[in-house]
Design an enzyme around this catalytic site. Structure first.
Site: not given
Length: 507
Positions: A244, A246, A248, A265
């Site tokens: 996600s 968040k 990441g 990603e």
């Protein structure tokens, strides 16, 4: 606690036991907490895994460091041969691994097998790279000098992967990084540990058979604390993270605080634009797979659908007809087109997402209900492009449908969200196609014409822009992220001219 383990004989063929160790670096161990693997289709326990403790992690990193010089010093074609053999081993076990992915993740069998095929394909790609990766010879401005651009391994690469592609995303990273000369430490999702164990055993067997230390490919199964430890570790120059936006952001902060490198990603909020001049049947089938495939749990899943106003009612009516035919059930049943959501939390997010869309003026035209346990109906909701819920990525089979009048308006809608992964235009209007592909068209990393948002080929670099993270994996020149660039200059003459013609020193 009763286990489903005995019901699935193929698990033992993949080396999975009722009780497993979750840390591997040449040998298996695990002294951390107990992690439980559940079948999302039944909510029953499959098997248990003893996770990686902090002490196990340190042991793993030390063993990885000890073998990195050996692996990096091998000729690249030799490393490519190992990757070729990994691909062959995956071919032999493709059906078994596909079943395991379906069992533990919940996607249908055809998609589980397709995931393994992705790993096989990237192994083939990596073998080819091992014979052609090259640097450059650059012209020097100085007499009797030559400049080279060379690429060297980074050392250790860490992978943190998500539940929705427990095999393929690891494969994208592993096959290329191994060819590039790196050893690896993989931290998979704690909800799909059995897939990670099975894949690690296959790779370890290949390494040992060829006389190389199996700790070249290490595994650390654990919860967030182990992932955080990996992200903070200065001994690991590169972290490839899939998940996600968040999470990441947190990973990016931890890695970049120590000036490490990342491949990110992250989220996707992908749109399909259906122009009035297109093959509507192709568009319908692409939207169906993009929105319903993997129960909407792909980062490339179609979440927004923009229909030209002149075809809006006709297309939506036909799409609802397609949705009514979707067989929902056991993902291991070949007739099933949509399996369960991965967890109970995902079901709660699905319900909350529908409630929020309705509260913001959305109209459910199909679906919207929980069938039982983790099984839900694929859902179509009519909204306006300005509706707030359209801005968020919801990891569930919910499709927002909206009209548009001009292509420029549709492109603006496509680009109006903070994510930038995949996007598709269905049109037979040549000027519209190239406007869409041009610098003022889609702002996503993946820009398609007359195919859907989901199902990228391994030959192209995969990744997106904006809050998707900007990283690239898989094909093209994504390999460069797993290596460090060296600019080397050789003076083969007897003088010492300085760059830019500078004169310095005694006459």
């Amino acid at each position: 606690m009763a286990l489903e383990f005995e019901q699935h004989s193929f698990l033992k063929e993949l080396g999975i036991e009722r009780d497993n160790f979750g840390c591997f670096s040449g040998e298996w161990k695990g002294s951390g907490e107990e992690i439980l693997s559940y079948n999302p289709a039944t909510n029953k326990l499959i098997a248990k895994v003893r996770a990686t403790s902090e002490e196990d992690y340190e042991w793993c990193v030390k063993r990885s460091l000890d073998c990195r010089k050996l692996w990096s010093s091998l000729p690249m074609p030799e490393r490519g041969e190992i990757v070729r053999q990994i691909g062959e081993a995956l071919r032999e076990k493709k059906l078994l691994l596909g079943k395991l992915i379906s069992l533990e993740m919940g996607k249908i069998l055809a998609e589980g097998i397709g995931e393994v095929q992705e790993f096989i394909d990237i192994c083939d790609f990596g073998v080819g790279l091992s014979r052609q990766l090259s640097g450059k010879c650059l012209p020097s401005e100085r007499q009797d000098h030559v400049m080279f651009e060379m690429w060297h391994p980074l050392g250790i690469v860490g992978y943190i992967t998500a539940f929705n592609f427990p095999c393929a995303v690891f494969g994208w990273n592993s096959a290329i990084s191994l060819v590039c000369g790196n050893v690896q430490i993989w931290k998979p999702s704690e909800t799909t540990p059995l897939v990670a164990i099975a894949l690690t055993k296959i790779i370890a067997q290949i390494l040992k058979r060829n006389g190389y230390p199996a700790e070249i490919a290490s595994l650390v199964i654990g919860r967030g604390a182990i992932g955080e430890k990996l992200a903070k570790d200065v001994r690991v120059p590169l972290i490839s993270f899939t998940g996600s936006t968040k999470t990441g952001r947190q990973v990016s902060k931890l890695v970049h605080e120590r000036l490490g490198k990342t491949i990110l990603e992250l989220g996707g909020n992908n749109a399909v634009i259906v122009d009035k001049d297109c093959n509507l049947d192709m568009a319908l089938r692409a939207v169906l797979f993009g929105a319903v495939g993997t129960a909407g749990q792909r980062c490339t899943s179609t979440r927004r659908l923009y229909l030209h106003r002149s075809i809006y009612s006709n297309f939506l009516e036909k799409l609802v007809g397609y949705y009514r035919q979707v067989a929902i059930g056991d993902p291991l049943d070949e007739k099933t087109l949509m399996g369960p959501l991965h967890t109970k939390m995902a079901v709660e997010m699905y319900q909350k997402g529908i409630e929020e869309a309705i509260s913001q003026g959305g109209k459910v035209v199909y679906g919207g209900k929980v069938i039982r346990d983790n099984f839900v109906e694929p859902t179509i909701i009519e909204v306006t492009p300005q509706t707030k819920c359209v801005q968020a990525e919801l990891f569930a089979p919910i499709l927002y449908v909206m009209p548009f009048d001009t292509l420029q308006e549709a492109i603006t809608f496509n680009n109006s969200v903070s994510q930038g992964l995949s996007s598709s235009l269905f049109s037979n209007h040549i000027s519209h196609v190239f406007e869409w592909l041009g610098p003022c068209g889609s702002d996503c990393g993946i820009v398609n014409v007359n195919i859907g948002t989901s199902g990228a080929e391994i030959g192209g670099a995969f990744g997106g822009e904006k809050e998707t993270g900007g990283g690239r994996e898989s094909g093209s020149d994504a390999w460069k992220q797993y290596m460090r660039r060296v600019t080397a200059t050789v003076n083969y003459g007897n003088a010492l001219p300085l760059a830019q013609g500078i004169q310095f020193g005694t006459s």
